[in-house]
Enzyme design. Structure first.
Site, PDB file in Angstrom:
ATOM      1  N   ASP A 144     -25.648 -47.244  26.446  1.00  0.00           N
ATOM      2  CA  ASP A 144     -25.466 -46.000  26.407  1.00  0.00           C
ATOM      3  C   ASP A 144     -24.231 -45.335  26.718  1.00  0.00           C
ATOM      4  OD1 ASP A 144     -26.779 -43.647  24.906  1.00  0.00           O
ATOM      5  OD2 ASP A 144     -27.031 -42.802  26.887  1.00  0.00           O
ATOM      6  N   TYR A 158     -37.890 -33.280  29.390  1.00  0.00           N
ATOM      7  CA  TYR A 158     -37.430 -34.378  28.347  1.00  0.00           C
ATOM      8  C   TYR A 158     -36.209 -35.071  28.835  1.00  0.00           C
ATOM      9  CZ  TYR A 158     -35.153 -37.058  25.028  1.00  0.00           C
ATOM     10  OH  TYR A 158     -34.483 -38.222  24.407  1.00  0.00           O
ATOM     11  N   LYS A 214     -26.837 -37.826  30.604  1.00  0.00           N
ATOM     12  CA  LYS A 214     -25.815 -37.053  29.857  1.00  0.00           C
ATOM     13  C   LYS A 214     -25.217 -35.920  30.421  1.00  0.00           C
ATOM     14  CE  LYS A 214     -26.535 -39.964  26.624  1.00  0.00           C
ATOM     15  NZ  LYS A 214     -27.753 -39.943  25.391  1.00  0.00           N
ATOM     16  N   HIS A 250     -19.919 -42.001  25.412  1.00  0.00           N
ATOM     17  CA  HIS A 250     -21.271 -42.271  24.847  1.00  0.00           C
ATOM     18  C   HIS A 250     -21.150 -43.765  24.202  1.00  0.00           C
ATOM     19  CE1 HIS A 250     -24.999 -40.840  22.397  1.00  0.00           C
ATOM     20  NE2 HIS A 250     -25.175 -41.501  23.396  1.00  0.00           N
ATOM     21  N   ARG A 258     -39.880 -42.755  23.595  1.00  0.00           N
ATOM     22  CA  ARG A 258     -38.688 -43.713  24.192  1.00  0.00           C
ATOM     23  C   ARG A 258     -39.537 -44.428  25.316  1.00  0.00           C
ATOM     24  NH1 ARG A 258     -32.787 -42.813  23.489  1.00  0.00           N
ATOM     25  NH2 ARG A 258     -32.889 -41.049  21.733  1.00  0.00           N
ATOM     26  N   ARG A 298     -33.498 -33.760  23.143  1.00  0.00           N
ATOM     27  CA  ARG A 298     -32.586 -32.825  23.765  1.00  0.00           C
ATOM     28  C   ARG A 298     -32.536 -31.592  22.892  1.00  0.00           C
ATOM     29  NH1 ARG A 298     -28.169 -34.313  22.524  1.00  0.00           N
ATOM     30  NH2 ARG A 298     -28.535 -36.206  21.519  1.00  0.00           N
ATOM     31  N   ASN A 319     -38.831 -39.490  18.197  1.00  0.00           N
ATOM     32  CA  ASN A 319     -37.935 -39.952  19.540  1.00  0.00           C
ATOM     33  C   ASN A 319     -38.692 -40.239  20.753  1.00  0.00           C
ATOM     34  OD1 ASN A 319     -35.277 -39.629  20.748  1.00  0.00           O
ATOM     35  ND2 ASN A 319     -35.904 -37.684  21.559  1.00  0.00           N
ATOM     36  N   CYS A 356     -28.376 -44.288  16.692  1.00  0.00           N
ATOM     37  CA  CYS A 356     -27.614 -44.949  15.865  1.00  0.00           C
ATOM     38  C   CYS A 356     -27.324 -46.327  16.153  1.00  0.00           C
ATOM     39  CB  CYS A 356     -26.380 -44.240  15.465  1.00  0.00           C
ATOM     40  SG  CYS A 356     -26.574 -42.427  14.678  1.00  0.00           S
ATOM     41  N   ASN A 400     -25.405 -58.198  12.503  1.00  0.00           N
ATOM     42  CA  ASN A 400     -24.116 -57.479  12.666  1.00  0.00           C
ATOM     43  C   ASN A 400     -23.354 -58.511  13.719  1.00  0.00           C
ATOM     44  OD1 ASN A 400     -24.987 -55.100  11.524  1.00  0.00           O
ATOM     45  ND2 ASN A 400     -26.062 -54.289  13.413  1.00  0.00           N
ATOM     46  N   SER A 442     -26.497 -40.631  18.875  1.00  0.00           N
ATOM     47  CA  SER A 442     -27.710 -40.893  19.460  1.00  0.00           C
ATOM     48  C   SER A 442     -28.487 -41.292  18.081  1.00  0.00           C
ATOM     49  CB  SER A 442     -28.358 -39.443  20.021  1.00  0.00           C
ATOM     50  OG  SER A 442     -27.793 -39.079  20.640  1.00  0.00           O
TER      51      SER A 442
HETATM   52  P1  GTP Z   1     -29.707 -43.482  21.784  1.00  0.00           P
HETATM   53  O1  GTP Z   1     -30.681 -43.964  23.010  1.00  0.00           O
HETATM   54  O2  GTP Z   1     -30.284 -42.344  21.354  1.00  0.00           O
HETATM   55  O3  GTP Z   1     -28.499 -43.041  22.196  1.00  0.00           O
HETATM   56  O4  GTP Z   1     -29.785 -44.437  20.504  1.00  0.00           O
HETATM   57  P2  GTP Z   1     -28.935 -45.558  20.088  1.00  0.00           P
HETATM   58  O5  GTP Z   1     -27.693 -45.346  19.785  1.00  0.00           O
HETATM   59  O6  GTP Z   1     -29.129 -46.528  21.342  1.00  0.00           O
HETATM   60  O7  GTP Z   1     -29.782 -46.186  19.103  1.00  0.00           O
HETATM   61  P3  GTP Z   1     -30.884 -47.325  18.971  1.00  0.00           P
HETATM   62  O8  GTP Z   1     -30.200 -48.827  19.435  1.00  0.00           O
HETATM   63  O9  GTP Z   1     -31.981 -47.224  19.772  1.00  0.00           O
HETATM   64  O10 GTP Z   1     -31.491 -47.426  17.320  1.00  0.00           O
HETATM   65  C1  GTP Z   1     -32.047 -46.148  16.706  1.00  0.00           C
HETATM   66  C2  GTP Z   1     -32.652 -46.558  15.415  1.00  0.00           C
HETATM   67  O11 GTP Z   1     -31.638 -47.031  14.621  1.00  0.00           O
HETATM   68  C3  GTP Z   1     -33.511 -48.037  15.824  1.00  0.00           C
HETATM   69  O12 GTP Z   1     -35.086 -47.533  15.918  1.00  0.00           O
HETATM   70  C4  GTP Z   1     -33.058 -48.559  14.427  1.00  0.00           C
HETATM   71  O13 GTP Z   1     -34.235 -48.036  13.380  1.00  0.00           O
HETATM   72  C5  GTP Z   1     -32.032 -47.978  13.777  1.00  0.00           C
HETATM   73  N1  GTP Z   1     -30.905 -49.302  13.850  1.00  0.00           N
HETATM   74  C6  GTP Z   1     -30.309 -49.734  15.020  1.00  0.00           C
HETATM   75  N2  GTP Z   1     -29.510 -50.957  14.550  1.00  0.00           N
HETATM   76  C7  GTP Z   1     -29.671 -50.860  13.259  1.00  0.00           C
HETATM   77  C8  GTP Z   1     -28.834 -51.558  12.298  1.00  0.00           C
HETATM   78  O14 GTP Z   1     -28.065 -52.545  12.471  1.00  0.00           O
HETATM   79  N3  GTP Z   1     -29.243 -51.478  10.906  1.00  0.00           N
HETATM   80  C9  GTP Z   1     -30.113 -50.404  10.584  1.00  0.00           C
HETATM   81  N4  GTP Z   1     -30.525 -50.220   9.292  1.00  0.00           N
HETATM   82  N5  GTP Z   1     -31.004 -49.837  11.661  1.00  0.00           N
HETATM   83  C10 GTP Z   1     -30.569 -49.828  12.731  1.00  0.00           C
HETATM   84  C1  SPV Z   2     -29.359 -39.674  23.461  1.00  0.00           C
HETATM   85  O1  SPV Z   2     -29.838 -38.774  22.752  1.00  0.00           O
HETATM   86  O2  SPV Z   2     -28.199 -39.893  23.113  1.00  0.00           O
HETATM   87  C2  SPV Z   2     -29.934 -40.684  24.357  1.00  0.00           C
HETATM   88  C3  SPV Z   2     -31.282 -40.134  24.770  1.00  0.00           C
HETATM   89  O3  SPV Z   2     -29.530 -41.656  24.712  1.00  0.00           O
HETATM   90  S1  SPV Z   2     -31.348 -38.940  25.920  1.00  0.00           S
HETATM   91  O4  SPV Z   2     -31.156 -39.311  27.362  1.00  0.00           O
HETATM   92  O5  SPV Z   2     -32.283 -37.890  25.769  1.00  0.00           O
HETATM   93  O6  SPV Z   2     -29.855 -38.224  25.726  1.00  0.00           O
HETATM   94 MN    MN Z   3     -27.622 -41.755  24.169  1.00  0.00          MN
END
Ligand code: GTP
Ligand code: SPV
Ligand code: MN
Length: 596
Positions: free
Chosen positions: A281, A203, A212, A232, A373, A75, A371, A256, A500, A254
């Site tokens: 999401d 993208y 979004k 979000h 996906r 983004r 990033n 996280c 968790n 994002s």
């Molecule tokens: P968006 O799609 O961008 O909104 O991201 P998201 O919030 O869905 O994050 P996602 O679950 O894809 O996690 C992103 C990265 O965070 C992963 O590749 C992991 O490396 C890391 N991660 C997720 N959960 C944990 C956790 O409990 N502990 C740690 N240390 N890292 C984590």
């Molecule tokens: C984010 O960045 O929070 C995502 C991926 O979930 S996107 O759809 O590109 O915003």
């Molecule tokens: Mn997101």
């Protein structure tokens, strides 16, 4: 221009499509029906044009790889605009352009942008078909990749047209990749017109306009106007061994951990416990007739981060992406499998990297883009909730805010009350990630994980959250979590992922008023022994460090939050600033007492 006969009798839709076609001048217009035949036909088109590369169909049936332009991988917050009549309406956290200027500027870029190309008309619904909480959008795009993604991420085609009927109430989205030049890249939102114009990018978050752009930026504006929340947030159901179901919504910025948390598999110790995914999401939440907060997931698929996804960290995601999935900017193996940093097994000896170049373990660059996906249908998820398509949504008992914080924020803490919880949402901080262009790893305030996604003035958004309390007879309890606290050596203190569940169990028990807590100046934390750590191989020192509340760190935190509030100006509700001052005064009082 060849115009396929439109399948709609909706005059508003017809005349808008005609008007946009006069502007963009495509060679032909294709109305998408959402059928399997259409998907097969468009996949063949995309493959023949080199937009998609088929993967090994034995290992990954129905899966394809897309490599984006290397300048277009995330983004672009600096090129994303909220185009309201006044700058105040967009607020201090958004880029703003007057609507007329934006229509003029982008209108010039759209003029003839689809010459020689096909304009795809994608009618889609965000939310379960027929739900009073759902919204209809129509995206016009010259990208077949966008069509194939929208097909996975939304309920699209004929059923969306049927839901729209003769109504004029639909989001108008226009998208053109142009020459994918960052100089000509703009993502503009017109909340008052329920319109989105996106140009110059291919993208995900910039171009899958239901996600979004509509579900959060326009959605948050509509939520304020109509009295609901567009967030979000992931939505999950926790089922106890006795069959008791508790729904939790969680906002993390994002990259996280939302997708991971939403699909979590509890560790062995939690025999009989089950996590069900409603969404990973975005959550749209409304007050139900019983005074509880009900959430739907407006999406139908997952656009998830590939790196780090493995059978170890997220087995349900691995199953979800084993078929009918589009991979963007991952690496591929010689036999047509996908690979990324943090995937299971040994690193392959040779790969084609995300830019299509040969790669070996000696290469200094990453094989997959950080990033990169996957786009996968939610119905592939082994733990999808049976209520994920329920038009009434699920009742939320707990709301969780979390970010990536190396220090200060404890593993888990419950806010004292709604106001205190909204304060923690409003001051949420997190280290930046690869999900947006720009520097990675610096702490920034990301209120409610909505900094890049709030479609109006952030201070008013805070006020809207505060105002929800009086509509909620039975408000969810609010929590903060931090999976990312580090030790002095820079290692994560908490193992995270499936573990968790231990934190989630405490959250559920607190929300159901059946476990104690330890009061701190900032909120409730688990009493010694209340966090179930049995079967977890971790030294208790590390748990102590992960859960520790340090007054000096909090003082610095509260001061930095004050700077953030000051940067937002006068629209920040006074009660939030008073809340901050109260917490700061408590810290000072305790420290003064300690020094006597
Ligand atoms: P968006 O799609 O961008 O909104 O991201 P998201 O919030 O869905 O994050 P996602 O679950 O894809 O996690 C992103 C990265 O965070 C992963 O590749 C992991 O490396 C890391 N991660 C997720 N959960 C944990 C956790 O409990 N502990 C740690 N240390 N890292 C984590
Ligand atoms: C984010 O960045 O929070 C995502 C991926 O979930 S996107 O759809 O590109 O915003
Ligand atoms: Mn997101």
């Amino acid at each position: 221009m060849i115009t396929a006969e439109s399948p709609t009798k909706n005059v508003h839709l017809e005349s808008w499509v005609a008007e946009m076609a006069r502007l963009t001048k495509p060679d032909r217009i294709v109305w998408c029906d959402g059928s399997a035949e259409e998907a097969a036909r468009l996949t063949a088109v995309a493959t023949s044009e080199g937009i998609l590369e088929p993967l090994n169909q034995e290992k990954l049936p129905g899966c394809h790889l897309h490599r984006s332009n290397p300048n277009d991988v995330a983004r672009v917050e600096n090129l994303t605009f909220i185009c309201t009549p006044t700058k105040e309406e967009a607020g201090p956290t958004n880029n703003w352009m007057p609507p007329k200027d934006a229509y003029d500027k982008l209108g010039k870029l759209f003029d003839g942008s689809m010459k020689g190309k096909t304009m795809y008309v994608i009618p889609y619904v965000m939310g379960p078909i027929g739900s009073p909480m759902s919204k209809v959008g129509v995206e016009l795009t010259d990208s077949v990749y966008v069509v194939l993604n929208m097909r996975i991420m939304t309920r699209m085609g004929a059923r969306a047209l049927a839901m729209l009927g003769a109504s004029n109430d639909f989001n108008r989205g226009l998208h053109s990749v142009l020459d994918c030049n960052p100089e000509r890249r703009f993502i503009c939102h017109f909340p008052q017109d329920n319109t989105i114009w996106s140009v110059g990018s291919g993208y995900g978050g910039n171009v899958l306009l239901g996600k979004k752009c509509l579900a959060l930026r326009i959605g948050s504006y509509l939520g304020k106007k109509e009295g609901w929340l567009a967030e979000h947030m992931l939505i999950l159901g926790v089922e106890s061994p006795e069959g008791e179901m508790t729904y939790v919504a969680a906002a993390f910025p994002s990259a996280c951990g939302k997708t991971n948390f939403a699909m979590m598999i509890p560790p062995k110790r939690f025999k009989g416990w089950k996590i069900w995914t409603v969404g990973d999401d975005i959550a749209w939440m409304r007050v139900g007739e019983d005074g509880r907060l009900y959430a739907i997931n407006p999406e139908a698929g997952y656009f998830g981060v590939a790196p780090g996804t493995s059978n170890d960290s997220n087995p349900n995601a691995m199953k979800t992406i084993s078929r009918d999935t589009l991979f963007t900017n991952v690496a591929r193996t010689p036999d047509g499998d996908v690979w990324w940093e943090g995937k299971d097994g040994p690193t392959p000896h040779e790969l084609i990297d995300w830019q299509g170049r040969p790669w070996t373990p000696r290469s200094t660059e990453k094989a997959a883009h950080p990033n990169s996906r996957f786009t996968a249908p939610a119905t592939n998820n082994p733990c999808i909730s049976r209520f994920s398509d329920d038009p009434s949504g699920v009742p939320i008992s707990a709301i969780v805010f979390g970010g990536r914080r190396a220090s200060t924020i404890p593993l888990v803490m419950q806010a004292f009350n709604w106001l205190n919880g909204v304060f923690y949402g409003a001051t949420l901080g997190s280290e930046t990630t690869a999900a947006a262009t720009g520097k990675v790893g610096v702490v920034r305030r990301d209120p409610f994980a909505m900094l890049p996604f709030c479609g109006y003035n952030m201070g008013e958004y805070f006020a809207h959250w505060l105002g929800m309390q009086s509509r909620l007879l039975n408000p969810p309890k609010i929590f903060m979590v931090n999976w990312f606290r580090k030790d002095k050596a820079g290692k994560f203190l908490w193992p995270g992922f499936g573990e968790n569940m231990r934190v989630l169990k405490w959250i559920v028990d607190r929300a159901r008023l059946r476990v104690g807590g330890q009061e701190t100046p900032f909120g409730w934390v688990p009493k010694a022994g209340d966090l179930d750590l049995s079967g977890l191989d971790i030294h208790h020192d590390r748990v102590d460090d992960a859960t520790h509340v340090d007054l000096a760190e909090w003082k610095a935190e509260l001061e930095s939050q004050g700077e953030f509030f000051a940067s937002l100006g006068t629209s920040v509700p006074r009660v939030l600033e008073l809340q901050r001052e109260l917490l700061l005064a408590r810290v000072d009082a305790i420290r003064a007492a300690e020094h006597h």
